[in-house]
Design a protein around this motif. Structure first.
Motif, PDB file in Angstrom:
ATOM      1  N   VAL A   1       0.846  -1.189   0.000  1.00  8.54           N
ATOM      2  CA  VAL A   1       0.000   0.000   0.000  1.00  8.54           C
ATOM      3  C   VAL A   1       0.888   1.248   0.000  1.00  8.54           C
ATOM      4  CG1 VAL A   1      -1.572   1.386   1.420  1.00  8.54           C
ATOM      5  CG2 VAL A   1      -1.947  -1.078   1.181  1.00  8.54           C
ATOM      6  N   GLY A   2       0.657   2.156  -0.938  1.00  8.24           N
ATOM      7  CA  GLY A   2       1.282   3.464  -0.871  1.00  8.24           C
ATOM      8  C   GLY A   2       2.376   3.832  -1.842  1.00  8.24           C
ATOM      9  N   PRO A   3       3.325   2.942  -2.181  1.00  8.19           N
ATOM     10  CA  PRO A   3       4.473   3.372  -2.989  1.00  8.19           C
ATOM     11  C   PRO A   3       4.078   3.873  -4.378  1.00  8.19           C
ATOM     12  CG  PRO A   3       4.932   1.263  -1.938  1.00  8.19           C
ATOM     13  CD  PRO A   3       3.475   1.542  -1.739  1.00  8.19           C
ATOM     14  N   GLU A   4       4.854   4.842  -4.870  1.00  8.61           N
ATOM     15  CA  GLU A   4       4.682   5.373  -6.221  1.00  8.61           C
ATOM     16  C   GLU A   4       6.000   5.215  -6.972  1.00  8.61           C
ATOM     17  OE1 GLU A   4       2.323   9.271  -5.968  1.00  8.61           O
ATOM     18  OE2 GLU A   4       2.971   8.964  -3.909  1.00  8.61           O
ATOM     19  N   THR A   5       5.929   5.226  -8.300  1.00 10.24           N
ATOM     20  CA  THR A   5       7.132   5.061  -9.105  1.00 10.24           C
ATOM     21  C   THR A   5       7.288   6.207 -10.090  1.00 10.24           C
ATOM     22  OG1 THR A   5       6.073   3.832 -10.911  1.00 10.24           O
ATOM     23  CG2 THR A   5       6.828   2.556  -8.981  1.00 10.24           C
ATOM     24  N   SER A   6       8.531   6.489 -10.426  1.00  8.25           N
ATOM     25  CA  SER A   6       8.822   7.512 -11.428  1.00  8.25           C
ATOM     26  C   SER A   6       8.256   7.119 -12.780  1.00  8.25           C
ATOM     27  CB  SER A   6      10.338   7.723 -11.546  1.00  8.25           C
ATOM     28  OG  SER A   6      10.866   8.265 -10.361  1.00  8.25           O
ATOM     29  N   GLN A   7       8.279   5.817 -13.088  1.00 13.47           N
ATOM     30  CA  GLN A   7       7.792   5.362 -14.383  1.00 13.47           C
ATOM     31  C   GLN A   7       6.322   5.719 -14.580  1.00 13.47           C
ATOM     32  OE1 GLN A   7       9.513   3.588 -12.205  1.00 13.47           O
ATOM     33  NE2 GLN A   7      11.265   2.602 -13.235  1.00 13.47           N
ATOM     34  N   GLN A   8       5.503   5.471 -13.556  1.00 15.66           N
ATOM     35  CA  GLN A   8       4.079   5.764 -13.715  1.00 15.66           C
ATOM     36  C   GLN A   8       3.819   7.266 -13.729  1.00 15.66           C
ATOM     37  OE1 GLN A   8       1.470   2.842 -12.385  1.00 15.66           O
ATOM     38  NE2 GLN A   8      -0.153   4.213 -11.686  1.00 15.66           N
ATOM     39  N   TRP A   9       4.531   8.016 -12.905  1.00 17.57           N
ATOM     40  CA  TRP A   9       4.370   9.470 -12.920  1.00 17.57           C
ATOM     41  C   TRP A   9       4.815  10.042 -14.265  1.00 17.57           C
ATOM     42  CZ3 TRP A   9       2.429  13.481 -10.064  1.00 17.57           C
ATOM     43  CH2 TRP A   9       1.845  13.150  -8.843  1.00 17.57           C
ATOM     44  N   ASP A  10       5.927   9.555 -14.762  1.00 24.23           N
ATOM     45  CA  ASP A  10       6.434  10.102 -16.022  1.00 24.23           C
ATOM     46  C   ASP A  10       5.507   9.770 -17.181  1.00 24.23           C
ATOM     47  OD1 ASP A  10       8.745  11.600 -17.125  1.00 24.23           O
ATOM     48  OD2 ASP A  10       8.979   9.815 -18.371  1.00 24.23           O
ATOM     49  N   ALA A  11       4.887   8.595 -17.134  1.00 24.15           N
ATOM     50  CA  ALA A  11       3.987   8.203 -18.221  1.00 24.15           C
ATOM     51  C   ALA A  11       2.705   9.028 -18.198  1.00 24.15           C
ATOM     52  CB  ALA A  11       3.662   6.718 -18.120  1.00 24.15           C
ATOM     53  N   ALA A  12       2.021   9.048 -17.059  1.00 19.04           N
ATOM     54  CA  ALA A  12       0.717   9.717 -16.998  1.00 19.04           C
ATOM     55  C   ALA A  12       0.852  11.235 -17.006  1.00 19.04           C
ATOM     56  CB  ALA A  12      -0.040   9.257 -15.762  1.00 19.04           C
ATOM     57  N   SER A  13       1.729  11.765 -16.174  1.00 16.88           N
ATOM     58  CA  SER A  13       1.893  13.222 -16.126  1.00 16.88           C
ATOM     59  C   SER A  13       2.634  13.718 -17.356  1.00 16.88           C
ATOM     60  CB  SER A  13       2.625  13.618 -14.847  1.00 16.88           C
ATOM     61  OG  SER A  13       1.869  13.239 -13.705  1.00 16.88           O
ATOM     62  N   GLY A  14       3.543  12.882 -17.871  1.00 17.96           N
ATOM     63  CA  GLY A  14       4.234  13.236 -19.109  1.00 17.96           C
ATOM     64  C   GLY A  14       3.271  13.330 -20.271  1.00 17.96           C
ATOM     65  N   TYR A  15       2.225  12.515 -20.257  1.00 16.38           N
ATOM     66  CA  TYR A  15       1.206  12.587 -21.303  1.00 16.38           C
ATOM     67  C   TYR A  15       0.554  13.971 -21.308  1.00 16.38           C
ATOM     68  CZ  TYR A  15      -3.066  11.593 -23.922  1.00 16.38           C
ATOM     69  OH  TYR A  15      -4.108  11.641 -24.825  1.00 16.38           O
ATOM     70  N   LEU A  16       0.273  14.492 -20.133  1.00 19.75           N
ATOM     71  CA  LEU A  16      -0.350  15.823 -20.051  1.00 19.75           C
ATOM     72  C   LEU A  16       0.587  16.886 -20.617  1.00 19.75           C
ATOM     73  CD1 LEU A  16      -1.891  15.587 -16.463  1.00 19.75           C
ATOM     74  CD2 LEU A  16      -3.065  15.281 -18.653  1.00 19.75           C
ATOM     75  N   PHE A  17       1.883  16.753 -20.315  1.00 18.29           N
ATOM     76  CA  PHE A  17       2.845  17.714 -20.884  1.00 18.29           C
ATOM     77  C   PHE A  17       2.891  17.584 -22.404  1.00 18.29           C
ATOM     78  CE2 PHE A  17       7.108  18.508 -22.569  1.00 18.29           C
ATOM     79  CZ  PHE A  17       7.229  19.863 -22.271  1.00 18.29           C
ATOM     80  N   ASP A  18       2.942  16.350 -22.881  1.00 23.15           N
ATOM     81  CA  ASP A  18       3.015  16.125 -24.327  1.00 23.15           C
ATOM     82  C   ASP A  18       1.793  16.687 -25.049  1.00 23.15           C
ATOM     83  OD1 ASP A  18       5.421  14.831 -23.938  1.00 23.15           O
ATOM     84  OD2 ASP A  18       4.542  12.811 -23.977  1.00 23.15           O
ATOM     85  N   GLN A  19       0.664  16.723 -24.358  1.00 21.87           N
ATOM     86  CA  GLN A  19      -0.551  17.281 -24.953  1.00 21.87           C
ATOM     87  C   GLN A  19      -0.580  18.806 -24.899  1.00 21.87           C
ATOM     88  OE1 GLN A  19      -2.993  15.291 -26.541  1.00 21.87           O
ATOM     89  NE2 GLN A  19      -1.295  13.858 -26.264  1.00 21.87           N
TER      90      GLN A  19
END
Length: 374
Positions: free
Chosen positions: A329-347
């Motif tokens: 429960v709880g941990p986050e990864t750079s890979q998931q942040w970079d993919a989802a939040s990076g998508y918003l930047f790319d848009q």
């Protein structure tokens, strides 16, 4: 309710091992099982002068920290995205950690805004919501993923004229006033060959009733709450999942905390997260008990539909949305942040403090931290 959008046993005292430095002495254990005090140094068993045994030395207990108040801004009325907090409070686990948790009920202000302004220590958000806020200058970080995967979708009435996303062009979207809603909806429509042009009306907590009544054409719903509620009310919905239209998986719900508060209150944050993770661990493994405690902690809130929190709790646990692939429960990864939040930047939809689109891609690894997790 918020999914990807704003909406809706005392612990034994720790002991310090006091060891003497003696030539040839073995090293003492680093810790002891949870709930069991570590042994203190033992005096010689030889009788002391006068014939009585020498007294044993007492372990030195770590002083209990003073109780600290933590304020938590909710993103909706109490629901199963919040279960771990209410379970930890109801079970006394925050008290065990010397934490006095104060809930700030959901109003019109987004939790990201309250946290960034220092009006709440922490708040319930989404990866997208936190990304927009931090990019715009909010001084906050995600400290925990509450739901590990995307759990929201675009919903329309099954009896209506919308059979696919591109049919939403020219229709009315009932929203909540969050900056990520429009860009994400547009992305889905365009991915299906549409123009992404629609009218938005901000209805906040009334958005779903507007959809159900046919006064709006679409809304973003949460699969573990509105989808279940609509089914229980006999309302047939047609839904479109974001990943089906090219959007990356994201953390559906996260806990964000104010940067300055974290810096000044690191120990308090760790104690707060220790009890919170414990609450969500129970929600992940024993949804029936967790739902019972959520209901008990909020008398009257679920009277209109007492089955909803139980069915939602079962769904979240069965879908393993509270835990990552390793069951944590709880941990986050750079890979998931970079993919989802990076998508918003790319848009091109992320804006900086000046309101203009960001010119360079942020380092999304700075938008979250696992440092305060137990």
């Amino acid at each position: 309710m918020s999914g990807n959008f704003p909406r809706l046993g005392p612990i034994a005292a720790l002991v310090v091992l006091v060891a003497s430095s003696c030539a040839g002495a073995g090293s003492s254990p680093a810790g002891s099982p949870s709930g069991a005090p570590a042994p203190g140094p033992t005096a010689s068993s030889s009788p002391a002068p006068g014939g009585s045994p020498a007294p044993s030395a007492s372990p030195l207990a770590t002083p209990r920290p003073p109780t600290a108040t933590v304020t938590l801004a909710l993103d909706w009325t109490p629901n199963t995205n919040h279960t771990g907090f209410y379970v930890a409070q109801y079970s006394g686990w925050y008290a065990d950690e010397a934490i006095d948790l104060k809930f700030i009920p959901y109003a019109s202000a987004n939790p990201e805004t309250l946290v960034g302004a220092g009006q709440a220590n922490c708040g319930i958000s989404t990866e997208e919501g936190a990304t927009f806020a931090i990019a715009a200058g909010a001084k906050e970080q995600s400290v925990m993923a509450i739901l590990q995967h995307t759990a929201s979708e675009i919903a329309v009435l099954a009896s209506g004229p919308i059979s696919r996303p591109r049919d939403m062009d020219g229709k009315v979207y009932a929203g909540f006033g969050s900056p990520q809603e429009g860009p994400l909806l547009t992305s889905v429509i365009m991915a299906d060959g549409g123009k992404g042009v629609f009218t938005t009306v901000t209805l906040d907590t009334a958005a779903y009733e507007a959809l159900y009544a046919g006064k709006a054409d679409m809304a973003i719903t949460f699969s573990a709450w509105e989808a279940i509620e609509a089914k229980e009310r006999g309302i047939a919905l047609r839904t479109f999942a974001f990943p089906d239209y090219g959007l990356p998986d994201s953390y559906a719900v996260v806990l964000v905390c104010n940067d300055a508060w974290l810096t000044a209150n690191g120990d308090v944050a760790r104690r707060f997260l220790a009890a919170t993770v414990r609450g969500f661990q129970l929600a992940a493994t024993d949804p029936a008990t967790a739902a019972t405690e959520l209901i008990a902690a909020n008398p009257g809130v679920f009277d209109a539909n007492p089955a909803l929190p139980r069915d939602s709790a079962d769904y979240l646990a069965a879908q393993k949305l509270y835990v990552n692939a390793a069951g944590a429960v709880g941990p986050e990864t750079s890979q998931q942040w970079d993919a989802a939040s990076g998508y918003l930047f790319d848009q091109g939809v992320l804006a900086g403090p000046d309101g203009k689109p960001l010119a360079s891609r942020p380092d999304f690894s700075t938008y979250f931290t696992n440092a305060y997790l137990p």
